[in-house]
Design a protein around this motif. Structure first.
Motif, PDB file in Angstrom:
ATOM      1  N   GLY A  34       0.812  -1.211   0.000  1.00 27.41           N
ATOM      2  CA  GLY A  34       0.000   0.000   0.000  1.00 27.41           C
ATOM      3  C   GLY A  34       0.844   1.258   0.000  1.00 27.41           C
ATOM      4  N   ALA A  35       1.931   1.241   0.778  1.00 20.27           N
ATOM      5  CA  ALA A  35       2.823   2.401   0.822  1.00 20.27           C
ATOM      6  C   ALA A  35       3.485   2.631  -0.535  1.00 20.27           C
ATOM      7  N   MET A  36       3.827   1.538  -1.238  1.00 21.52           N
ATOM      8  CA  MET A  36       4.402   1.672  -2.580  1.00 21.52           C
ATOM      9  C   MET A  36       3.396   2.307  -3.526  1.00 21.52           C
ATOM     10  N   PHE A  37       2.141   1.819  -3.488  1.00 18.97           N
ATOM     11  CA  PHE A  37       1.106   2.355  -4.369  1.00 18.97           C
ATOM     12  C   PHE A  37       0.912   3.851  -4.114  1.00 18.97           C
ATOM     13  N   ALA A  38       0.797   4.231  -2.847  1.00 16.67           N
ATOM     14  CA  ALA A  38       0.542   5.628  -2.490  1.00 16.67           C
ATOM     15  C   ALA A  38       1.711   6.523  -2.868  1.00 16.67           C
ATOM     16  N   SER A  39       2.934   6.029  -2.634  1.00 22.20           N
ATOM     17  CA  SER A  39       4.125   6.821  -2.949  1.00 22.20           C
ATOM     18  C   SER A  39       4.258   7.060  -4.450  1.00 22.20           C
ATOM     19  N   LEU A  40       4.059   6.008  -5.236  1.00 22.95           N
ATOM     20  CA  LEU A  40       4.146   6.147  -6.693  1.00 22.95           C
ATOM     21  C   LEU A  40       3.061   7.074  -7.223  1.00 22.95           C
ATOM     22  N   ARG A  41       1.864   6.945  -6.683  1.00 21.99           N
ATOM     23  CA  ARG A  41       0.761   7.815  -7.123  1.00 21.99           C
ATOM     24  C   ARG A  41       1.070   9.280  -6.806  1.00 21.99           C
ATOM     25  N   THR A  47      -4.470  11.457  -8.891  1.00 19.52           N
ATOM     26  CA  THR A  47      -5.487  11.322  -7.856  1.00 19.52           C
ATOM     27  C   THR A  47      -5.887   9.856  -7.712  1.00 19.52           C
ATOM     28  N   LEU A  48      -6.561   9.557  -6.611  1.00 16.25           N
ATOM     29  CA  LEU A  48      -7.084   8.209  -6.425  1.00 16.25           C
ATOM     30  C   LEU A  48      -8.001   7.823  -7.587  1.00 16.25           C
ATOM     31  N   ALA A  49      -8.841   8.770  -8.000  1.00 15.00           N
ATOM     32  CA  ALA A  49      -9.799   8.495  -9.067  1.00 15.00           C
ATOM     33  C   ALA A  49      -9.098   8.201 -10.387  1.00 15.00           C
ATOM     34  N   GLU A  50      -8.022   8.934 -10.694  1.00 16.74           N
ATOM     35  CA  GLU A  50      -7.300   8.731 -11.953  1.00 16.74           C
ATOM     36  C   GLU A  50      -6.648   7.352 -11.988  1.00 16.74           C
ATOM     37  N   VAL A  51      -5.974   6.980 -10.895  1.00 15.25           N
ATOM     38  CA  VAL A  51      -5.305   5.682 -10.853  1.00 15.25           C
ATOM     39  C   VAL A  51      -6.325   4.546 -10.873  1.00 15.25           C
ATOM     40  N   ALA A  52      -7.395   4.703 -10.098  1.00 13.97           N
ATOM     41  CA  ALA A  52      -8.422   3.662 -10.043  1.00 13.97           C
ATOM     42  C   ALA A  52      -9.059   3.436 -11.404  1.00 13.97           C
ATOM     43  N   VAL A  59     -12.476   3.532  -6.534  1.00 12.95           N
ATOM     44  CA  VAL A  59     -11.679   4.431  -5.693  1.00 12.95           C
ATOM     45  C   VAL A  59     -11.600   3.877  -4.276  1.00 12.95           C
ATOM     46  N   GLY A  60     -12.713   3.341  -3.784  1.00 13.54           N
ATOM     47  CA  GLY A  60     -12.727   2.783  -2.446  1.00 13.54           C
ATOM     48  C   GLY A  60     -11.771   1.623  -2.279  1.00 13.54           C
ATOM     49  N   HIS A  61     -11.714   0.758  -3.308  1.00 14.07           N
ATOM     50  CA  HIS A  61     -10.793  -0.386  -3.269  1.00 14.07           C
ATOM     51  C   HIS A  61      -9.351   0.093  -3.248  1.00 14.07           C
ATOM     52  N   LEU A  62      -9.018   1.060  -4.095  1.00 12.40           N
ATOM     53  CA  LEU A  62      -7.654   1.588  -4.125  1.00 12.40           C
ATOM     54  C   LEU A  62      -7.297   2.234  -2.797  1.00 12.40           C
ATOM     55  N   LEU A  84       0.420   3.180 -12.710  1.00  9.60           N
ATOM     56  CA  LEU A  84       1.510   3.872 -12.029  1.00  9.60           C
ATOM     57  C   LEU A  84       2.785   3.924 -12.866  1.00  9.60           C
ATOM     58  N   GLY A  85       2.756   3.278 -14.031  1.00  9.68           N
ATOM     59  CA  GLY A  85       3.891   3.356 -14.951  1.00  9.68           C
ATOM     60  C   GLY A  85       5.123   2.585 -14.507  1.00  9.68           C
ATOM     61  N   VAL A  86       4.922   1.455 -13.816  1.00 16.20           N
ATOM     62  CA  VAL A  86       6.045   0.629 -13.372  1.00 16.20           C
ATOM     63  C   VAL A  86       5.741  -0.831 -13.695  1.00 16.20           C
ATOM     64  N   PRO A  87       6.763  -1.663 -13.846  1.00 18.72           N
ATOM     65  CA  PRO A  87       6.499  -3.091 -14.071  1.00 18.72           C
ATOM     66  C   PRO A  87       6.007  -3.752 -12.794  1.00 18.72           C
TER      67      PRO A  87
END
Length: 208
Positions: A34-41, A47-52, A59-62, A84-87
Motif C-alpha cells: 500500500g505504501a508503494m502504491f501511495a508513494s508512486l501515485r 489522484t485516487l480516481a485517476e489511478v483507479a 476508488v474505495g478499493h484503491l 503507475l507506470g512501473v512493471p
C-alpha cells in the motif's frame, strides 16, 4: 496471504529486504504494498480516481489497498502497474547484494484469493535480465490479464502442463517444453488441469 517483511523506498519501489533469520520467502506485507502504491501515485501527481480508473478498480478499493487493507488480485496488480507506470516486478521486496539467490529466500508475490505465486530468481529487477518461477494452481486462468511489454521472453515448464496463449494461438507446454517469443505480443497463461504447475520464465529486459 502476504505475511512476511519486505520494504518500500522513497521512490515507491521495493527496497532491500530480508527475513530476520536470513531464511524463508521475502514478500511485501499489505501495508508495504500500500505504501508503494501511495508513494508512486503521489510522485506522479495522480489522484485516487485517476489511478483507479486506469487500473479498472473502484476508488474505495484503491484507498483500502493504499492503507494496507486486503491483498490485491493478480489483475489488480497488473492494472496498478499500468496506472503507475512501473512493471509488476517493482512490487517485489528485493533482497539485493550479491548475485546469489538462495532457494529458501526468494522474493515472492502472492495474490489474493488464489494459490498463484511468482518467485523472483534474480537478485532484483533493475538489471538487464529477469528470471521468475510461476506457480499456477489447478484450473487457474490469467485470461482477464493480457500481458504486453517490451523485450523477449522465454519459458520452460518444470511441473505439470500449462497453456501459453499468444495472440490468437494456444500452445500446450508439458514438462521440459520450452518456448521463446517477442513479449510485445499479447500473452497470458492458464492451467486447465487438476494438478499444480510450475513455469520458469526469463525475460530481457525484466519489464513484466
Amino acid at each position: 496471504m502476504i505475511d512476511t517483511p519486505g520494504g518500500g523506498s522513497a521512490d515507491g519501489s521495493a527496497r532491500d529486504a530480508s527475513p530476520a533469520d536470513g531464511r524463508g520467502p521475502i514478500v511485501p506485507t499489505p501495508e508495504q504494498l500500500g505504501a508503494m502504491f501511495a508513494s508512486l501515485r503521489s510522485l506522479r501527481g495522480l489522484t485516487l480516481a485517476e489511478v483507479a480508473s486506469i487500473a479498472g478498480i473502484s476508488v474505495g478499493h484503491l484507498s483500502q489497498l493504499e492503507r494496507g487493507i486486503g491483498n490485491p488480485s493478480y489483475a489488480t496488480l497488473v492494472g496498478l502497474s499500468t496506472a503507475l507506470g512501473v512493471p509488476v516486478g517493482s512490487f517485489f521486496a528485493v533482497a539485493s547484494g550479491s548475485g546469489l539467490v538462495r532457494a529458501d529466500a526468494r522474493s515472492t508475490l502472492r495474490v489474493a484469493s488464489s494459490d498463484y505465486m511468482i518467485e523472483l530468481l534474480t537478485p532484483n529487477t533493475s538489471g538487464r535480465l529477469g528470471a521468475y518461477l510461476a506457480h499456477l494452481p489447478p484450473h487457474w486462468s490469467g485470461e482477464d490479464v493480457h500481458l504486453v511489454h517490451e523485450g523477449e521472453e522465454w519459458c520452460m515448464t518444470l511441473e505439470g502442463t500449462v497453456q501459453l496463449h499468444l495472440d490468437d494461438e494456444t500452445h500446450e507446454l508439458r514438462v521440459g517444453d520450452a518456448f521463446t517469443w517477442n513479449a510485445t505480443r499479447t500473452h497470458w497463461w492458464s492451467n486447465a488441469t487438476s494438478t499444480p504447475a510450475q513455469v520458469l520464465t526469463v525475460m530481457t529486459p525484466p519489464s513484466f
